[in-house]
Design an enzyme around this catalytic site. Structure first.
Site, PDB file in Angstrom:
ATOM      1  N   ARG A 125       0.824  -1.214   0.000  1.00  0.00           N
ATOM      2  CA  ARG A 125       0.000   0.000   0.000  1.00  0.00           C
ATOM      3  C   ARG A 125       0.859   1.265   0.000  1.00  0.00           C
ATOM      4  NH1 ARG A 125      -5.037  -1.665   4.036  1.00  0.00           N
ATOM      5  NH2 ARG A 125      -6.275  -2.631   2.369  1.00  0.00           N
ATOM      6  N   GLY A 180     -13.117  -4.170   1.019  1.00  0.00           N
ATOM      7  CA  GLY A 180     -14.529  -3.766   1.134  1.00  0.00           C
ATOM      8  C   GLY A 180     -14.994  -2.871   0.006  1.00  0.00           C
TER       9      GLY A 180
END
Length: 397
Positions: A40, A378
């Protein structure tokens, strides 16, 4: 102007000396005080580097863990300043919320700073106007580069976009471009691979996809629920027997939409779920009462590969078998390699997302060969459900 439905860094004009608040995803796993996986962090580098090189004062906003609105030294973004600086190859300052205005005022064009964990504010997750105002005071422009947090309407992901001129960062732009290609206006035929343990967690995804794709490939534990709905005795397999009616409804909806649902007809079974137990490869109608289905069989895997060869677009979320445990990663790895080869040869646009999926593609050694691999969990799932993501909607022109 980029002609996209949202503004990008190309639409920002001259940013020299401007203070740019950049929402990134720095929520990385830590081990012994250092990131154990910096995927990330690396994804943020194009946006941060470009803005700094263009002379902006770059102020990074991010959450870290779940401090629930309280200060927690173990969840301070100060822990990331050094590793992030090493990755970026330039100095990164750390700024606490107390005294933030003075600290920001001392920064020069091209400087980069990480602001303290946004979730230390109780109002961050409530999109509280006071928190938005406190953040907005520090910047002139706002960039959202964190697609993985775009399904949350928080102060730093959604509220700020209404308060300051808002733009998509390079990672967000790449993600939205890839998603538009995959389901927004894809080239047909479109296939979707949906795997995972439970149907219950992906009901909305399946209902949405049957109206969008030509081929729906169902794998993982959830395939067992669909097999049971078709009258197959799945033995001791993971199966949500109470949802067989729902599975039938999804299959009926697929029929109405001319979407072909692919379920395995040969499977790999074992009586124990552990690495390398004795296994059998059988027709789905030959699963014994004490056996569990743990992967798709080789004939079904080959047939699915043939389906992909007829398609122009692929969306993938979730493994086909219990891929964390050998040998039940075989079907996932095999189909992923087929998809990767088709992508490399230029025949297929392939977009994959979700934590398990990324791990499975890395295991197959093909993550780099897919058109786009999303690190969002998500947010990717909600996008596959056809839901509007607040952080993305706020960037619309």
């Amino acid at each position: 102007m980029t002609g996209k439905p949202f503004k990008t860094l190309d639409d920002m004009g001259d940013v020299a000396g401007k203070r740019v608040l950049v929402r990134e995803d720095l929520n990385v796993p830590m081990q012994d005080g250092a990131p154990s996986d910096d995927t990330r962090l690396r994804a943020t580098l194009p946006t941060v580097t470009e803005l700094a090189d263009r002379g902006a004062v770059v102020l990074l906003l991010a959450h870290f863990g779940r401090p629930k609105g309280k200060r927690d030294p173990n969840l301070s973004l100060a822990l990331l300043t050094r590793p992030y600086s090493a990755l970026l190859g330039r100095e990164v300052r750390f700024i606490d919320w107390d005294g933030a205005e003075d600290a920001v005022a001392s920064l020069r064009p091209g400087d980069i700073a990480i602001l303290e964990n946004t979730r230390f504010f109780a109002g961050e997750e409530k999109n509280d106007p006071e928190v938005i105002e406190r953040m907005a005071k520090l910047g002139d422009l706002y960039v959202n580069d964190a697609f993985s947090a775009a399904h949350r309407a928080h102060a730093s992901t959604e509220g700020l976009a209404h308060r300051l001129p808002a733009f998509a960062g390079r990672q967000m732009e790449a993600e939205l471009d890839a998603l538009a290609k995959a389901l927004g206006s894809p080239e047909h035929p479109v296939a979707a691979v949906v795997g995972g343990a439970k149907v219950s967690t992906k009901l909305d995804v399946l209902r949405h996809l049957v109206t969008k794709v030509d081929h729906l490939i169902i794998g993982g534990g959830m395939a067992n629920t669909f097999l049971a709905a078709r009258g197959v005795n799945v033995g001791k397999s993971l199966c949500e027997h109470d949802l067989t009616g729902t599975a039938e409804e999804i299959m009926a909806a697929a029929d109405r939409a001319n979407c072909t649902v692919h379920l395995p007809y040969d499977v790999v079974v074992a009586t124990q779920f552990r690495p390398n137990p004795p296994t059998r490869t059988v027709n789905v109608h030959e699963v014994a009462a004490d056996e569990m289905i743990l992967d798709i069989g080789p004939a079904a895997t080959e047939a699915l590969g043939d389906v992909l060869k007829t398609c122009r677009t692929l969306v993938w979320n979730g493994p086909l078998g219990a891929f964390e445990t050998v040998p039940f990663d075989t079907a996932t790895v095999s189909l992923a390699r087929t998809a990767a080869a088709l992508t490399v040869s230029g025949g297929l646009v392939s977009v994959a997302g979700g934590g398990d999926t990324v791990a499975a593609l890395n295991q197959a050694g093909v993550a780099g060969d897919f058109t786009f691999v999303s690190t969002a969990g998500g947010a990717f799932l909600e996008w596959m459900e056809g839901k509007e993501l607040p952080g993305v909607a706020a960037l619309a022109r």
